[in-house]
Design a protein around this motif. Structure first.
Motif, short mmCIF file in Angstrom:
data_model
loop_
_atom_site.label_atom_id
_atom_site.label_comp_id
_atom_site.label_asym_id
_atom_site.label_seq_id
_atom_site.Cartn_x
_atom_site.Cartn_y
_atom_site.Cartn_z
N THR A 80 15.39 7.22 36.52
CA THR A 80 16.72 7.72 36.19
C THR A 80 16.97 7.61 34.69
N GLU A 81 17.90 8.41 34.21
CA GLU A 81 18.24 8.37 32.78
C GLU A 81 18.79 6.99 32.41
N ASP A 82 19.59 6.41 33.30
CA ASP A 82 20.13 5.08 33.01
C ASP A 82 19.02 4.04 32.88
N GLN A 83 18.00 4.12 33.75
CA GLN A 83 16.89 3.18 33.66
C GLN A 83 16.18 3.30 32.31
N LEU A 84 15.96 4.53 31.87
CA LEU A 84 15.28 4.76 30.60
C LEU A 84 16.07 4.17 29.43
N PHE A 85 17.37 4.40 29.41
CA PHE A 85 18.17 3.88 28.30
C PHE A 85 18.37 2.37 28.38
N GLU A 86 18.33 1.81 29.58
CA GLU A 86 18.39 0.36 29.71
C GLU A 86 17.14 -0.29 29.11
N VAL A 87 15.98 0.33 29.30
CA VAL A 87 14.75 -0.17 28.71
C VAL A 87 14.83 -0.08 27.18
N ILE A 88 15.32 1.04 26.68
CA ILE A 88 15.45 1.22 25.23
C ILE A 88 16.34 0.13 24.63
N GLU A 89 17.46 -0.14 25.30
CA GLU A 89 18.37 -1.17 24.76
C GLU A 89 17.75 -2.56 24.84
N ARG A 90 16.95 -2.81 25.86
CA ARG A 90 16.30 -4.11 25.96
C ARG A 90 15.30 -4.31 24.82
N HIS A 91 14.57 -3.27 24.48
CA HIS A 91 13.65 -3.36 23.34
C HIS A 91 14.43 -3.64 22.06
N ALA A 92 15.54 -2.95 21.89
CA ALA A 92 16.36 -3.14 20.69
C ALA A 92 16.92 -4.55 20.62
N LEU A 93 17.42 -5.03 21.74
CA LEU A 93 18.00 -6.37 21.79
C LEU A 93 16.97 -7.44 21.46
N GLN A 94 15.72 -7.23 21.86
CA GLN A 94 14.68 -8.22 21.63
C GLN A 94 14.20 -8.24 20.18
#
Length: 434
Positions: free
Chosen positions: A141-155
């Motif tokens: 899902t699009e939400d799953q993809l953007f959640e992964v992107i934000e997790r990378h950014a947060l880390q």
């Protein structure tokens, strides 16, 4: 409280950040010049606010050409310890940035440890981890993809490769190609679009992506999902259609004060490299260009680091800002630690050769110092000036213990190849009266 969220926003407000000061000193340029280039989007400083050990690096045509080293595990190879070793070797031998392209187990753990141990900017391709979350890519899902992107950014990831410019209308060009889509992220998105009959979510959700990047000061590396994977496909309709879209997305990112660079090919015949660079500079308004290789032939497997370094030198001379290394294992298997070392050194040579030819600030000083030490037969001064001091010492020591050679190779008065009688440096010094 800071008056800005990103390096680009600071520069646009006339602020010279600590990161800009650091890069300016390292590049032997004025902080004011660097600030203005960052404001214009011609230089980026990937520096996530959560990457605590980072030593800032600038990427842009006006700076020394940088190189990136790809590391990361796969479902069939490598582990955390191996990837940390690759990181250490990449940085030791001169990588200016490192990308974690892990696609196997413990992706999240490996990424966190790489960021925690890295002093250079770290890049990722979030699509790889997103794809691991589902059995079939079309279920993502699009939400799953953007959640992964934000997790990378947060880390603390400093830049992310996102294939935002690959559109459904571009897929019609693929059937004409010899090697289709060779980008892993690009191929996954193409399947997703085809099966879901929807446009690329990274394109339709680009504003959402920009907001995440702005929040953490993550730089965008706009990926070329349609890069040519063979010289037969170089400079084709698919490649340039995507590049035109990347130019549009570059301007949108700048308006949001998000730093952006653009990725490029790929496999390109030597005679087409300069044209490719010029077209990117034109279509993407001078945004830093980051290229894989380019490889100038398809038949060098096992030696692709050489095929790549040949193309990389030309690309850097034509205006590329960062080179992505290629190792001898390209097209064959996942690189091991020593392959990382070989790939880094080969591309440091390519980048430095272009910097010398372009007379970048300070580029020739190291060569001059080395030449003076070489003429003086001053080995201990020579070694630290080399791109791979360890390999040079290894070869030098081998010569000194080789019993088949004449005794005078032991003398510091002559080189380790010729011996004292035939040493041109020694003889020249005598002619000069030195």
């Amino acid at each position: 409280m800071k008056e800005y969220k990103t390096q680009m926003e600071a520069a646009s407000k006339g602020i010279i950040t600590e990161e800009m000061k650091y890069v300016a000193k390292d590049e032997m340029l004025s902080p004011q010049f660097l600030r203005d280039e960052v404001a214009a989007g011609k230089i980026i400083i990937p520096a996530n606010i959560n990457h605590k050990k980072l030593k800032p690096v600038g990427i842009g045509r006006a700076l020394r050409c940088k190189i990136n080293a790809n590391i990361g595990n796969s479902p069939v190879s490598s582990d955390l310890g191996c990837e940390i070793k690759k990181l250490e070797l990449a940085v030791k031998y001169g990588a200016d940035a490192v990308m974690d392209l892990s696609t196997g187990k413990e992706i999240d753990k490996i990424r966190r440890m790489i960021i925690e141990n890295s002093t250079v900017p770290i890049g990722t391709v979030p699509m790889y981890e997103a794809a691991e979350m589902v059995d079939d890519i079309d279920d993502l899902t699009e939400d799953q993809l953007f959640e992964v992107i934000e997790r990378h950014a947060l880390q603390g990831v400093d830049f992310i490769t996102v294939h935002c410019g690959l559109l459904r209308t571009h897929l019609k060009h693929i059937a004409k190609r010899t090697t289709g889509i060779v980008s892993r992220g690009g191929s996954l998105l193409a399947i997703w679009m085809q099966k879901n009959e929807k446009e690329n979510p990274l394109y339709t959700g680009y504003d959402r992506l920009l907001e995440i990047c702005r929040r953490y000061d993550v730089s965008l590396s706009l990926g070329d999902g349609l890069r040519p994977g063979s010289i037969a496909d170089a400079s084709d309709d698919a490649q340039f259609a995507e590049l035109a879209t990347l130019g549009e997305l570059t301007l949108r990112a700048r308006r949001a004060n998000v730093q952006v660079m653009v990725e490029g090919p790929g496999h390109i015949p030597f005679n087409e490299i300069e044209m490719n660079v010029r077209r990117q500079i034109e279509l993407c308004d001078g945004a830093p260009f980051y290229v894989l290789g380019p490889l100038v032939t398809d038949i060098a497997a096992g030696y692709d680091h050489i095929a790549s370094a040949i193309g990389a030198t030309m690309a850097a001379y034509a205006g590329v800002a960062m080179l992505c290394y290629v190792t001898p294992k390209e097209h064959l298997s996942l690189p091991l630690a020593d392959d990382v070392r070989t790939g880094v050194v080969a591309h440091k040579i390519a980048a430095h050769a272009a910097d010398v030819a372009l007379d970048k600030p300070g580029a020739r000083a190291r060569d001059l110092a080395l030449s003076k030490a070489r003429y003086a037969l001053d080995w201990e001064t020579q070694f630290p000036l080399l791109l791979d001091p360890d390999r040079a010492r290894e070869y030098y020591r081998e010569a000194r213990v080789d019993k088949s050679r004449t005794p005078d190779h032991e003398s510091q008065k002559a080189c380790s190849m010729c011996g004292e009688k035939f040493c041109a440096m020694k003889n020249s010094r005598e002619i000069s009266g030195l």
